[in-house]
Motif scaffolding. Structure first.
Motif: not given
Length: 195
Positions: A162-176
């Protein structure tokens, strides 16, 4: 979250539970919500010690009220590499300390955050204990019945997803940066969460 907050921990909805049992439930609730806010593996969060949760002297007073840096030492990491995560979990940690105080436990700097109150050596809870509690919550809240209808499941590890999905979905953090913070590889982030 609504069930944990509004029913699972309240005396009104659990008149048969002792004050100790309710405090243990409060600790579990915070454990789950911290998992969802830091992206750690359950074992990593259970292995966090008090002296591995710090604030940064250069942070603003406002940030010091909400955020903490949680360090995963290499011995506690699946990958054998240490790392840290800054997350808005300070108030949740304070609630955990308050619940333990009500149980007669005051944390020392080298203590685990999630001390098992029944451990004579002040060891932390096991993943099995927390997984069992999650199963109880899912069953008692009615969510397990819904999950069964769709052949789905929720585990403690689901909160990492959930944490990873939300961070990516909402563009909060660079994937690297996300991969580094979560102690995984960019390939894993892309293959598991990029969709």
């Amino acid at each position: 979250w609504k069930y944990l907050q509004n029913k699972y921990i309240t005396k009104k909805h659990n008149p048969d539970k002792t004050p100790k049992h309710l405090e243990l439930r409060k600790i579990f609730k915070e454990f789950v919500l911290i998992l969802a806010n830091v992206g750690f593996r359950p074992k990593e969060l259970l292995g966090i010690r008090v002296n591995e949760m710090i604030d940064n002297p250069s942070w603003s007073e406002e940030k010091k009220q909400t955020d903490l840096m949680l360090k995963v030492r290499r011995e506690n990491s699946k990958t054998g590499k240490s790392r840290a995560s800054v997350a808005p979990v300070k108030k949740r940690i304070d609630k955990i300390f308050a619940s333990y105080k009500k149980l007669g436990i005051t944390h020392e700097p080298t203590d685990y955050l999630f001390i098992n109150p029944d451990s004579e050596t002040r060891n932390h809870y096991t993943r099995d204990v927390m997984a069992y509690r999650l199963k109880e919550v899912l069953r008692d809240s009615g969510l397990q019945e819904d999950l069964d209808k769709t052949n789905s499941s929720i585990t403690l590890y689901s909160f990492r997803h959930q944490y990873a999905t939300w961070r990516l979905r909402y563009g909060e953090v660079d994937p690297y940066l996300l991969a580094k913070q979560m102690g995984t590889g960019i390939t894993k982030i892309e293959s598991t969460y990029a969709h």
